[in-house]
Motif scaffolding. Structure first.
Motif, PDB file in Angstrom:
ATOM      1  N   GLY A 104       2.954   7.215  -4.305  1.00  0.00           N
ATOM      2  CA  GLY A 104       1.819   6.739  -3.512  1.00  0.00           C
ATOM      3  C   GLY A 104       2.161   6.370  -2.080  1.00  0.00           C
ATOM      4  N   ALA A 105       3.408   6.600  -1.658  1.00  0.00           N
ATOM      5  CA  ALA A 105       3.816   6.264  -0.292  1.00  0.00           C
ATOM      6  C   ALA A 105       3.107   7.178   0.705  1.00  0.00           C
ATOM      7  CB  ALA A 105       5.322   6.397  -0.143  1.00  0.00           C
ATOM      8  N   LYS A 106       2.703   6.612   1.833  1.00  0.00           N
ATOM      9  CA  LYS A 106       2.058   7.379   2.896  1.00  0.00           C
ATOM     10  C   LYS A 106       3.087   7.757   3.952  1.00  0.00           C
ATOM     11  CE  LYS A 106      -1.575   5.422   4.507  1.00  0.00           C
ATOM     12  NZ  LYS A 106      -2.583   4.440   4.978  1.00  0.00           N
ATOM     13  N   SER A 107       2.739   8.742   4.755  1.00  0.00           N
ATOM     14  CA  SER A 107       3.664   9.190   5.796  1.00  0.00           C
ATOM     15  C   SER A 107       3.493   8.393   7.081  1.00  0.00           C
ATOM     16  CB  SER A 107       3.461  10.679   6.086  1.00  0.00           C
ATOM     17  OG  SER A 107       2.135  10.916   6.524  1.00  0.00           O
ATOM     18  N   GLU A 108       2.383   7.649   7.185  1.00  0.00           N
ATOM     19  CA  GLU A 108       2.133   6.900   8.417  1.00  0.00           C
ATOM     20  C   GLU A 108       1.287   5.662   8.133  1.00  0.00           C
ATOM     21  OE1 GLU A 108       1.350   8.938  12.363  1.00  0.00           O
ATOM     22  OE2 GLU A 108      -0.632   8.043  11.979  1.00  0.00           O
ATOM     23  N   TYR A 109       1.629   4.560   8.786  1.00  0.00           N
ATOM     24  CA  TYR A 109       0.896   3.309   8.653  1.00  0.00           C
ATOM     25  C   TYR A 109       0.653   2.732  10.046  1.00  0.00           C
ATOM     26  CZ  TYR A 109       2.394   3.209   3.705  1.00  0.00           C
ATOM     27  OH  TYR A 109       2.622   3.512   2.383  1.00  0.00           O
ATOM     28  N   VAL A 177      11.092   3.370  11.252  1.00  0.00           N
ATOM     29  CA  VAL A 177      11.419   1.982  10.900  1.00  0.00           C
ATOM     30  C   VAL A 177      12.936   1.838  10.792  1.00  0.00           C
ATOM     31  CG1 VAL A 177      11.168   0.179   9.176  1.00  0.00           C
ATOM     32  CG2 VAL A 177       9.243   1.689   9.690  1.00  0.00           C
ATOM     33  N   LYS A 178      13.480   0.940  11.573  1.00  0.00           N
ATOM     34  CA  LYS A 178      14.928   0.745  11.596  1.00  0.00           C
ATOM     35  C   LYS A 178      15.394  -0.299  10.590  1.00  0.00           C
ATOM     36  CE  LYS A 178      15.397   3.763  14.779  1.00  0.00           C
ATOM     37  NZ  LYS A 178      15.960   5.093  14.400  1.00  0.00           N
ATOM     38  N   SER A 179      14.566  -1.290  10.319  1.00  0.00           N
ATOM     39  CA  SER A 179      14.942  -2.312   9.338  1.00  0.00           C
ATOM     40  C   SER A 179      13.693  -2.960   8.774  1.00  0.00           C
ATOM     41  CB  SER A 179      15.857  -3.379   9.960  1.00  0.00           C
ATOM     42  OG  SER A 179      15.146  -4.150  10.915  1.00  0.00           O
ATOM     43  N   VAL A 180      13.835  -3.496   7.561  1.00  0.00           N
ATOM     44  CA  VAL A 180      12.736  -4.180   6.880  1.00  0.00           C
ATOM     45  C   VAL A 180      13.265  -5.461   6.259  1.00  0.00           C
ATOM     46  CG1 VAL A 180      11.181  -4.077   4.911  1.00  0.00           C
ATOM     47  CG2 VAL A 180      11.390  -2.102   6.393  1.00  0.00           C
ATOM     48  N   LYS A 181      12.507  -6.512   6.396  1.00  0.00           N
ATOM     49  CA  LYS A 181      12.852  -7.788   5.779  1.00  0.00           C
ATOM     50  C   LYS A 181      11.762  -8.155   4.781  1.00  0.00           C
ATOM     51  CE  LYS A 181      14.075 -12.538   7.089  1.00  0.00           C
ATOM     52  NZ  LYS A 181      14.144 -13.480   8.234  1.00  0.00           N
ATOM     53  N   VAL A 182      12.162  -8.420   3.542  1.00  0.00           N
ATOM     54  CA  VAL A 182      11.209  -8.732   2.477  1.00  0.00           C
ATOM     55  C   VAL A 182      11.646 -10.021   1.788  1.00  0.00           C
ATOM     56  CG1 VAL A 182      10.302  -8.002   0.254  1.00  0.00           C
ATOM     57  CG2 VAL A 182      10.548  -6.343   2.090  1.00  0.00           C
ATOM     58  N   ASP A 183      10.730 -10.964   1.709  1.00  0.00           N
ATOM     59  CA  ASP A 183      11.011 -12.238   1.042  1.00  0.00           C
ATOM     60  C   ASP A 183      12.269 -12.897   1.606  1.00  0.00           C
ATOM     61  OD1 ASP A 183      10.415 -14.283  -0.706  1.00  0.00           O
ATOM     62  OD2 ASP A 183      11.493 -13.383  -2.391  1.00  0.00           O
ATOM     63  N   GLY A 210      10.687   6.868   4.912  1.00  0.00           N
ATOM     64  CA  GLY A 210      10.764   7.348   6.291  1.00  0.00           C
ATOM     65  C   GLY A 210       9.399   7.407   6.960  1.00  0.00           C
ATOM     66  N   ALA A 211       8.467   6.592   6.462  1.00  0.00           N
ATOM     67  CA  ALA A 211       7.114   6.597   7.053  1.00  0.00           C
ATOM     68  C   ALA A 211       7.146   6.091   8.490  1.00  0.00           C
ATOM     69  CB  ALA A 211       6.190   5.712   6.206  1.00  0.00           C
ATOM     70  N   LYS A 212       6.202   6.571   9.288  1.00  0.00           N
ATOM     71  CA  LYS A 212       6.076   6.136  10.671  1.00  0.00           C
ATOM     72  C   LYS A 212       5.125   4.940  10.741  1.00  0.00           C
ATOM     73  CE  LYS A 212       8.514   9.731  11.801  1.00  0.00           C
ATOM     74  NZ  LYS A 212       9.950   9.571  12.147  1.00  0.00           N
ATOM     75  N   VAL A 213       5.387   4.039  11.687  1.00  0.00           N
ATOM     76  CA  VAL A 213       4.525   2.881  11.900  1.00  0.00           C
ATOM     77  C   VAL A 213       4.010   2.891  13.333  1.00  0.00           C
ATOM     78  CG1 VAL A 213       4.424   0.362  12.009  1.00  0.00           C
ATOM     79  CG2 VAL A 213       5.663   1.480  10.145  1.00  0.00           C
ATOM     80  N   ILE A 214       2.711   2.897  13.472  1.00  0.00           N
ATOM     81  CA  ILE A 214       2.078   2.806  14.789  1.00  0.00           C
ATOM     82  C   ILE A 214       1.905   1.336  15.133  1.00  0.00           C
ATOM     83  CG2 ILE A 214       0.031   3.376  16.146  1.00  0.00           C
ATOM     84  CD1 ILE A 214      -0.422   5.727  14.215  1.00  0.00           C
ATOM     85  N   VAL A 215       2.511   0.914  16.199  1.00  0.00           N
ATOM     86  CA  VAL A 215       2.475  -0.506  16.565  1.00  0.00           C
ATOM     87  C   VAL A 215       1.210  -0.769  17.402  1.00  0.00           C
ATOM     88  CG1 VAL A 215       3.712  -2.412  17.652  1.00  0.00           C
ATOM     89  CG2 VAL A 215       4.998  -0.568  16.538  1.00  0.00           C
TER      90      VAL A 215
END
Length: 228
Positions: A104-109, A177-183, A210-215
């Motif tokens: 269910g992962a999307k390619s862009e958020y 996305v270079k890094s993610v912090k969760v909890d 490897g999804a893209k994020v639009i800031v």
């Protein structure tokens, strides 16, 4: 009756039959067996001497043995073996989870979309109605274009952005996305083996797929709103 003759003839017969030789041989064997038994028996002199000699040769001074170092060596080897086993089992465990986690992962958020998903789960019981999340986005632009966006957010106000439970670092040139912090923690193999659920799973999908994020920072709504 010639008694001497009878005795002499009997002795000749005995000698010819090997009787005397057999008696001597048997007695000699019995004597030798007794001597050997006495020497090697429980209380024999030879046994005592042998035990004493062996003890002297095996006289180990335990105080001079580096048992601490030996124990450390053994423990290190055990740890190495466990690490190998954990690596093999952990890798298999991660493989089992990955397909499920990425479903269910999307390619862009959009960043605004991510924040809305976060607020929906954080305020599922409406305990934060009318309040605001903590949200901070700072961008570091390069002189030749591009740059990084450092995004921090949490359920409620924080005095320091670095103490936020959630965070993203996005490359502004391509949205990667270079890094993610969760909890409060970076995603690692141990966390993957435990699995992710809800919004944490979305954050993992963004990072792992490897999804893209639009800031779209200006579109982010930080208010929880109210229950209608």
């Amino acid at each position: 009756m010639d008694l001497n003759k009878i005795v002499n003839e009997a002795m000749v017969s005995i000698q010819q039959d090997g009787f005397v030789e057999k008696i001597v041989k048997d007695r000699l064997q019995e004597t030798l067996k007794k001597v050997v038994d006495d020497m090697f028996g429980s209380y024999g002199d030879f046994r005592k001497q042998l035990e004493s000699e062996v003890k002297n040769k095996l006289n180990i001074n335990l105080d001079k043995l580096n048992l601490g170092g030996y124990n450390l060596m053994v423990l290190n080897e055990v740890k190495l073996s466990l690490d190998r086993a954990m690596h093999i089992q952990g890798t298999e465990k991660i493989k089992e989870h990955l397909d499920e986690l990425l479903t269910g992962a999307k390619s862009e958020y959009k960043l605004s979309e991510i924040i809305e998903l976060f607020k929906e789960e954080a305020n599922e019981d409406h305990e934060y109605d009318g309040e605001y999340i903590f949200f901070h986005c700072e961008q570091s632009r390069y002189s030749r274009g591009g740059g990084l966006a450092f995004i921090y957010f949490d359920k409620k106000e924080r005095e320091e952005k670095y103490r936020c439970d959630y965070g993203l670092t996005v490359d502004l040139s391509d949205g990667s996305v270079k890094s993610v912090k969760v909890d409060g923690n970076d995603i690692d193999n141990e966390a993957i083996m435990r699995g992710f659920h809800g919004f944490e799973r979305t954050m993992f999908q963004i990072f792992a797929s490897g999804a893209k994020v639009i800031v779209d920072e200006d579109e982010v709504e930080t208010s929880y709103g109210y229950d209608d």
